[in-house]
Enzyme design. Structure first.
Site, mmCIF file in Angstrom:
data_model
loop_
_atom_site.group_PDB
_atom_site.id
_atom_site.type_symbol
_atom_site.label_atom_id
_atom_site.label_comp_id
_atom_site.label_asym_id
_atom_site.label_seq_id
_atom_site.Cartn_x
_atom_site.Cartn_y
_atom_site.Cartn_z
ATOM 1 N N HIS A 29 11.015 52.406 -42.076
ATOM 2 C CA HIS A 29 10.370 52.876 -40.619
ATOM 3 C C HIS A 29 10.280 54.312 -40.547
ATOM 4 C CE1 HIS A 29 14.891 53.378 -38.934
ATOM 5 N NE2 HIS A 29 14.697 53.636 -40.024
ATOM 6 N N GLN A 81 19.569 48.547 -39.947
ATOM 7 C CA GLN A 81 19.546 47.268 -39.925
ATOM 8 C C GLN A 81 20.901 46.248 -40.477
ATOM 9 O OE1 GLN A 81 17.437 45.508 -37.839
ATOM 10 N NE2 GLN A 81 16.473 47.469 -37.039
#
Lengths: 395, 138
Positions: A110, A191
């Site tokens: 990301h 995550q």
């Protein structure tokens, strides 16, 4: 068992929350501990010596020790609190990693693990290498090794779990390969801590970036694990109050880690609350969490498969919790708006991972991201709403 | 032709007719279908409004201090929202647009128009209209 009762959001909101990859809901115990700090012993840590200040310092440091044991780090000095994964990566990027000739990332990063490297003037092939993927977004270990053969002594910064597609990288293997070529590894765990047991010593990474707010803790709190042997070699990227032993007009002598890295007043309430979130995970256990999430994830995939217009980008193999898809002939924004109107909270867009979206030649996806507090009923509601949205947009 | 405030009132009346949110959006989808055909040649970067993901094209022209607008989007609901925005601002004098209080748009109760979530591109469209009216040129 329903775990929603531990999260007040589910009592107070009528939304079906399927956006935990963006932020998780907060535990009542986390909220209570923040409230308790602010309303009963609000004082700064590591400075003043009166009762409430001492209590705040003790609780803050208890959180550090808890997190250390939680991820099986060797020593609490290896845990530095930050405001989140973005700050954790920026810290290491702008201090330790900036001098490396080459930084290696994966295709599924990301923006938090892409933009900091661009800010150092790196670009593809010029200080920055990107490891491709094989079928089902599997990290290409052979290509990774080839890059390292050409670029030993590199800095590797790779995600553990993809925020957009849920792909799980074998980070232990990545560390093993990187270390063979005298390279250092930062794992972006934004995550992962919420879904999987992290054993830092087993993984043997050099850095591990942790998010609090994606792990049931308050926003604005996270951490970076730094391997003990490296603590002396790393300069802080910001300095100030509570980081020093002595200061004269000529020089500042810094404290040891973790204090030299935690400049200024920290998110004290957030750090104290973080411990409550970790305690809760411990009380349930990762075995139960993973099993429950896996069942939900499989169910979601199977229900989505029944809708013929749904386009997938990966299977559930070697992935977890974050499911990205599109609906043939529709733009994800439209679907997102109509799901919102039906009280379904999901995220649509590029999920701060534009390069992989470009590579797939899509503008974005519809992403459902689960946490263990979700249940089959949530998925059923989502599927009903999705079908209705598709019908409205296609009719 | 209705002035800006009257146009907003008219749209507000239409939207308030629906008790159910989905019915309201069904209406917005229909508005999108009624949007004046957009010249495909104008679907170029020059007219692309900065938005996050869905694309919005807006072609403003000024004649005798009146702003003429045509626009479209690749997203179906956004196309309906473009219809609403054009209904409000198209063929209005630059002066009227300049004097317009943008906060009044919140009365429409449409999250996509009033939320700064960088998602739909509609906000960018409104910003562009205000900018053009202030500059007096495209």
């Amino acid at each position: 068992m329903s775990y929603k009762k531990f999260f007040p959001y589910f009592k107070n909101s009528d939304m079906t929350y399927l956006d935990s990859g963006a932020t998780t809901q907060k535990l009542q115990t986390v909220i209570d501990s923040e409230l308790e700090y602010y309303s009963h012993y609000c004082a700064n840590t590591h400075r003043s010596n009166f009762g409430d200040a001492n209590k705040a310092t003790i609780n803050y440091e208890e959180s550090r020790k808890y997190l250390q044991k939680f991820i099986n780090a060797k020593d609490s000095s290896e845990i530095i609190f930050t405001k989140g994964v973005t700050e954790s990566i920026n810290f290491i990027a702008s201090s330790f990693a900036k001098n490396f000739k080459t930084v290696i990332i994966s295709s599924l990063e990301h923006h938090s693990n892409i933009v900091p490297w661009h800010m150092q003037g790196r670009s593809l092939g010029d200080g920055l290498e990107v490891v491709g993927y094989k079928d089902n977004f599997a990290f290409d270990y052979e290509e990774f090794e080839k890059i390292l053969v050409k670029n030993p002594n590199s800095f590797v910064s790779v995600t553990h779990i993809s925020n957009a597609f849920g792909t799980i990288n074998d980070i232990k293997k990545i560390c093993e390969i990187a270390h063979k070529y005298d390279s250092y590894v930062l794992i972006d765990g934004a995550q992962s801590l919420v879904h999987k047991k992290i054993d830092i010593q087993d993984i043997n990474c050099d850095f591990f970036a942790i998010s609090g707010h994606k792990t049931f803790a308050p926003t604005g709190v996270g951490a970076i694990y730094i391997k003990q042997e490296l603590l002396e070699k790393i300069d802080p990227y910001q300095t100030g109050g509570a980081t020093i032993k002595t200061v004269t007009y000529n020089e500042s002598v810094l404290l040891d880690s973790p204090y030299k890295f935690e400049a200024g007043t920290q998110n004290i309430a957030g750090v104290i609350g973080f411990k409550k979130a970790l305690e809760f995970i411990d009380s349930i256990g990762y075995e139960e969490i993973e099993l429950r999430e896996y069942k939900l994830y499989e169910y979601l995939q199977n229900e989505l498969k029944k809708i013929e217009e749904v386009v997938f980008y990966n299977t559930t193999k070697d992935s977890i919790s974050n499911k990205s898809f599109n609906v043939e002939g529709l733009i994800h924004d439209d679907v997102g708006i109509l799901l919102d109107k039906q009280k379904i909270a999901i995220r649509v867009g590029h999920h701060c991972a534009m390069p992989i979206m470009d590579h797939l030649q899509i503008k974005g996806t519809i992403r459902v991201s689960l946490a263990f507090y979700n249940d089959f009923d949530d998925i059923d509601k989502f599927i009903i709403a999705l079908k209705r949205a598709i019908k409205m947009l296609k009719d | 032709m209705a002035n800006i405030k009257e146009a907003i009132e008219n749209i507000k009346d239409d939207l308030e007719f629906f008790d159910d949110e989905l019915d309201k959006y069904e209406f917005i989808i229909d508005l999108g279908k009624k949007l004046k055909p957009f010249n495909e040649k104008d679907q170029k970067d020059e007219y692309l409004v900065q938005g996050c993901t869905s694309q919005v094209w807006l072609v403003p022209t000024i004649k005798d201090d009146v702003l003429y607008l045509s626009g479209t989007s690749d997203a179906i609901i956004v196309k309906g929202l473009v219809h609403i925005i054009l209904e409000i601002f198209n063929e209005k004098t630059l002066e009227e647009i300049q004097e317009f209080d943008i906060n009044i748009l919140s009365e429409l109760g449409l999250a996509e128009i009033i939320t700064p979530n960088r998602q739909s591109g509609v906000q960018g469209m409104i910003k562009k209209i205000i900018e053009v009216s202030k500059n007096g040129n495209i």
